[in-house]
Design a protein around this motif. Structure first.
Motif, PDB file in Angstrom:
ATOM      1  N   ILE A 176       0.876  -1.171   0.000  1.00 53.76           N
ATOM      2  CA  ILE A 176       0.000   0.000   0.000  1.00 53.76           C
ATOM      3  C   ILE A 176       0.912   1.220   0.000  1.00 53.76           C
ATOM      4  CG2 ILE A 176      -1.673   1.349   1.344  1.00 53.76           C
ATOM      5  CD1 ILE A 176      -2.998  -1.124   0.403  1.00 53.76           C
ATOM      6  N   GLN A 177       0.667   2.144  -0.921  1.00 55.52           N
ATOM      7  CA  GLN A 177       1.457   3.371  -0.971  1.00 55.52           C
ATOM      8  C   GLN A 177       0.512   4.555  -0.861  1.00 55.52           C
ATOM      9  OE1 GLN A 177       4.525   3.473  -3.861  1.00 55.52           O
ATOM     10  NE2 GLN A 177       5.387   5.298  -2.938  1.00 55.52           N
ATOM     11  N   LEU A 178       0.827   5.449   0.059  1.00 56.36           N
ATOM     12  CA  LEU A 178       0.027   6.649   0.284  1.00 56.36           C
ATOM     13  C   LEU A 178       0.823   7.864  -0.177  1.00 56.36           C
ATOM     14  CD1 LEU A 178      -2.426   8.164   1.488  1.00 56.36           C
ATOM     15  CD2 LEU A 178      -1.186   8.186   3.664  1.00 56.36           C
ATOM     16  N   PHE A 179       0.299   8.578  -1.170  1.00 57.22           N
ATOM     17  CA  PHE A 179       0.900   9.822  -1.648  1.00 57.22           C
ATOM     18  C   PHE A 179       0.140  10.984  -1.010  1.00 57.22           C
ATOM     19  CE2 PHE A 179       1.719   6.901  -5.228  1.00 57.22           C
ATOM     20  CZ  PHE A 179       3.091   7.071  -5.378  1.00 57.22           C
ATOM     21  N   THR A 180       0.846  11.896  -0.343  1.00 57.26           N
ATOM     22  CA  THR A 180       0.187  13.046   0.297  1.00 57.26           C
ATOM     23  C   THR A 180       0.346  14.303  -0.555  1.00 57.26           C
ATOM     24  OG1 THR A 180       2.099  13.849   1.552  1.00 57.26           O
ATOM     25  CG2 THR A 180       0.764  12.068   2.561  1.00 57.26           C
ATOM     26  N   ALA A 181      -0.503  15.295  -0.291  1.00 53.46           N
ATOM     27  CA  ALA A 181      -0.445  16.575  -0.991  1.00 53.46           C
ATOM     28  C   ALA A 181       0.847  17.327  -0.693  1.00 53.46           C
ATOM     29  CB  ALA A 181      -1.659  17.425  -0.617  1.00 53.46           C
ATOM     30  N   GLN A 182       1.504  17.002   0.413  1.00 49.93           N
ATOM     31  CA  GLN A 182       2.765  17.650   0.793  1.00 49.93           C
ATOM     32  C   GLN A 182       3.957  17.001   0.084  1.00 49.93           C
ATOM     33  OE1 GLN A 182       0.498  16.495   3.177  1.00 49.93           O
ATOM     34  NE2 GLN A 182      -0.452  18.518   3.216  1.00 49.93           N
ATOM     35  N   ARG A 183       3.688  16.095  -0.841  1.00 46.38           N
ATOM     36  CA  ARG A 183       4.690  15.371  -1.643  1.00 46.38           C
ATOM     37  C   ARG A 183       5.531  14.409  -0.801  1.00 46.38           C
ATOM     38  NH1 ARG A 183       1.520  17.747  -4.397  1.00 46.38           N
ATOM     39  NH2 ARG A 183       1.952  18.743  -6.368  1.00 46.38           N
ATOM     40  N   ASN A 184       4.903  13.865   0.243  1.00 48.69           N
ATOM     41  CA  ASN A 184       5.510  12.788   1.019  1.00 48.69           C
ATOM     42  C   ASN A 184       4.770  11.500   0.689  1.00 48.69           C
ATOM     43  OD1 ASN A 184       7.337  14.439   2.527  1.00 48.69           O
ATOM     44  ND2 ASN A 184       5.571  15.164   3.673  1.00 48.69           N
ATOM     45  N   PHE A 185       5.376  10.366   1.029  1.00 46.63           N
ATOM     46  CA  PHE A 185       4.700   9.094   0.853  1.00 46.63           C
ATOM     47  C   PHE A 185       5.095   8.145   1.972  1.00 46.63           C
ATOM     48  CE2 PHE A 185       8.721   7.982  -1.108  1.00 46.63           C
ATOM     49  CZ  PHE A 185       8.921   6.681  -0.678  1.00 46.63           C
ATOM     50  N   THR A 186       4.231   7.178   2.200  1.00 45.84           N
ATOM     51  CA  THR A 186       4.548   6.036   3.055  1.00 45.84           C
ATOM     52  C   THR A 186       4.184   4.789   2.265  1.00 45.84           C
ATOM     53  OG1 THR A 186       2.362   6.043   4.082  1.00 45.84           O
ATOM     54  CG2 THR A 186       4.101   7.271   5.228  1.00 45.84           C
ATOM     55  N   LEU A 187       4.862   3.701   2.587  1.00 48.44           N
ATOM     56  CA  LEU A 187       4.499   2.428   1.986  1.00 48.44           C
ATOM     57  C   LEU A 187       4.651   1.335   3.013  1.00 48.44           C
ATOM     58  CD1 LEU A 187       7.298   0.684   1.092  1.00 48.44           C
ATOM     59  CD2 LEU A 187       7.334   2.463  -0.609  1.00 48.44           C
ATOM     60  N   ASP A 188       3.841   0.298   2.843  1.00 43.83           N
ATOM     61  CA  ASP A 188       3.788  -0.813   3.783  1.00 43.83           C
ATOM     62  C   ASP A 188       3.387  -2.044   2.984  1.00 43.83           C
ATOM     63  OD1 ASP A 188       3.689  -2.252   6.147  1.00 43.83           O
ATOM     64  OD2 ASP A 188       1.653  -1.615   6.626  1.00 43.83           O
ATOM     65  N   GLY A 189       4.225  -3.089   3.022  1.00 40.30           N
ATOM     66  CA  GLY A 189       3.879  -4.232   2.202  1.00 40.30           C
ATOM     67  C   GLY A 189       4.647  -5.497   2.514  1.00 40.30           C
ATOM     68  N   SER A 190       4.575  -6.429   1.566  1.00 36.01           N
ATOM     69  CA  SER A 190       5.230  -7.719   1.729  1.00 36.01           C
ATOM     70  C   SER A 190       5.908  -8.117   0.419  1.00 36.01           C
ATOM     71  CB  SER A 190       4.211  -8.792   2.124  1.00 36.01           C
ATOM     72  OG  SER A 190       3.264  -8.969   1.096  1.00 36.01           O
ATOM     73  N   MET A 191       6.928  -8.969   0.577  1.00 38.05           N
ATOM     74  CA  MET A 191       7.664  -9.467  -0.569  1.00 38.05           C
ATOM     75  C   MET A 191       7.832 -10.970  -0.421  1.00 38.05           C
ATOM     76  SD  MET A 191      11.497  -8.437  -1.875  1.00 38.05           S
ATOM     77  CE  MET A 191      12.301  -8.946  -0.367  1.00 38.05           C
ATOM     78  N   LYS A 192       7.585 -11.688  -1.503  1.00 32.12           N
ATOM     79  CA  LYS A 192       7.757 -13.137  -1.521  1.00 32.12           C
ATOM     80  C   LYS A 192       8.807 -13.459  -2.577  1.00 32.12           C
ATOM     81  CE  LYS A 192       4.286 -15.844  -0.963  1.00 32.12           C
ATOM     82  NZ  LYS A 192       3.048 -16.618  -1.083  1.00 32.12           N
ATOM     83  N   MET A 193       9.832 -14.194  -2.170  1.00 27.00           N
ATOM     84  CA  MET A 193      10.905 -14.577  -3.071  1.00 27.00           C
ATOM     85  C   MET A 193      10.800 -16.073  -3.341  1.00 27.00           C
ATOM     86  SD  MET A 193      15.050 -14.130  -2.490  1.00 27.00           S
ATOM     87  CE  MET A 193      14.833 -12.519  -1.776  1.00 27.00           C
ATOM     88  N   LYS A 194      10.639 -16.423  -4.618  1.00 28.46           N
ATOM     89  CA  LYS A 194      10.573 -17.830  -5.010  1.00 28.46           C
ATOM     90  C   LYS A 194      11.731 -18.130  -5.943  1.00 28.46           C
ATOM     91  CE  LYS A 194       5.714 -18.750  -4.476  1.00 28.46           C
ATOM     92  NZ  LYS A 194       4.570 -19.450  -5.010  1.00 28.46           N
ATOM     93  N   PHE A 195      12.167 -19.381  -5.892  1.00 27.47           N
ATOM     94  CA  PHE A 195      13.291 -19.810  -6.710  1.00 27.47           C
ATOM     95  C   PHE A 195      12.820 -20.854  -7.709  1.00 27.47           C
ATOM     96  CE2 PHE A 195      14.881 -18.332  -2.684  1.00 27.47           C
ATOM     97  CZ  PHE A 195      15.913 -17.492  -3.056  1.00 27.47           C
ATOM     98  N   THR A 196      13.234 -20.688  -8.956  1.00 32.48           N
ATOM     99  CA  THR A 196      12.893 -21.678  -9.968  1.00 32.48           C
ATOM    100  C   THR A 196      14.048 -22.667 -10.169  1.00 32.48           C
ATOM    101  OG1 THR A 196      13.648 -20.185 -11.720  1.00 32.48           O
ATOM    102  CG2 THR A 196      11.294 -20.156 -11.179  1.00 32.48           C
ATOM    103  N   ILE A 197      15.153 -22.430  -9.497  1.00 34.16           N
ATOM    104  CA  ILE A 197      16.296 -23.339  -9.568  1.00 34.16           C
ATOM    105  C   ILE A 197      16.028 -24.510  -8.620  1.00 34.16           C
ATOM    106  CG2 ILE A 197      18.777 -23.566  -9.168  1.00 34.16           C
ATOM    107  CD1 ILE A 197      18.933 -20.499  -9.681  1.00 34.16           C
ATOM    108  N   ALA A 198      16.060 -25.733  -9.149  1.00 33.89           N
ATOM    109  CA  ALA A 198      15.711 -26.928  -8.376  1.00 33.89           C
ATOM    110  C   ALA A 198      16.562 -27.063  -7.116  1.00 33.89           C
ATOM    111  CB  ALA A 198      15.852 -28.178  -9.246  1.00 33.89           C
ATOM    112  N   GLU A 199      17.854 -26.761  -7.189  1.00 32.19           N
ATOM    113  CA  GLU A 199      18.737 -26.896  -6.022  1.00 32.19           C
ATOM    114  C   GLU A 199      18.315 -25.953  -4.893  1.00 32.19           C
ATOM    115  OE1 GLU A 199      20.090 -26.210  -9.175  1.00 32.19           O
ATOM    116  OE2 GLU A 199      20.537 -28.312  -9.601  1.00 32.19           O
ATOM    117  N   MET A 200      17.913 -24.731  -5.256  1.00 34.12           N
ATOM    118  CA  MET A 200      17.478 -23.769  -4.234  1.00 34.12           C
ATOM    119  C   MET A 200      16.163 -24.226  -3.617  1.00 34.12           C
ATOM    120  SD  MET A 200      19.591 -21.376  -3.613  1.00 34.12           S
ATOM    121  CE  MET A 200      18.605 -20.205  -2.735  1.00 34.12           C
TER     122      MET A 200
END
Length: 168
Positions: A52-76
């Motif tokens: 979620i990203q919030l852009f304010t009229a004062q030209r500031n922003f906040t963001l809050d989120g998640s990241m998922k890392m997946k591997f397609t390499i069989a060994e990983m």
């Protein structure tokens, strides 16, 4: 005489595309957006990012989120037991627009492991997220499309796309 001509030409120069802030675009951006990105930073690695990203009229922003890392390499996948690495992140900073572009300056960001495998790798120093604390960056995006409810961006250097939908 040359000094006077330069001073007279400065407002004209600053009003040209690429120099002046795009007020119309800025007005549309103000508010809260649900965004997602899919990146492949290296062969065999897929990052799925939602925030979620919030852009304010004062030209500031906040963001809050998640990241998922997946591997397609069989060994990983075998090493991780088929599990993905999950992280939570947050950040803040400032933003600006110029005709067709959005620049986001992240002044601080934090990231933390959010599943057992990510926590184990962090504690072992293999993927130490402490190195990402208080991260600063400046990213410029091409605004591919912008309406009152949808936003599509392409990162200028890394070429990944971001899709956003207004939440309020």
């Amino acid at each position: 005489m040359k000094k006077t001509l330069c001073l007279l030409a400065l407002p004209l120069l600053l009003s040209q595309p690429g120099f002046a802030e795009d007020q119309n675009t800025a007005q549309i951006l103000i508010g809260e957006w649900q965004c997602s990105q899919n990146l492949t930073p290296d062969e065999g690695i897929n990052l799925s990012v939602e925030y979620i990203q919030l852009f304010t009229a004062q030209r500031n922003f906040t963001l809050d989120g998640s990241m998922k890392m997946k591997f397609t390499i069989a060994e990983m996948n075998q090493m991780l037991g088929g599990d993905s690495l999950n992280y939570l992140f947050e950040g803040s900073g400032s933003w600006s627009t110029k005709l067709g572009y959005l620049t986001i300056k992240t002044e601080n960001a934090t990231i933390k492991p959010n599943n057992p495998m990510a926590q184990q790798l962090h504690q072992a120093g293999i993927l130490d997220v402490n190195k990402l604390r208080e991260m600063k960056s400046e990213d410029t995006f091409i605004i591919n499309s912008l309406t009152s409810s949808n936003l599509k961006l392409t990162h200028v250097k890394e070429k990944f796309t971001t899709q956003c939908t207004r939440t309020q």
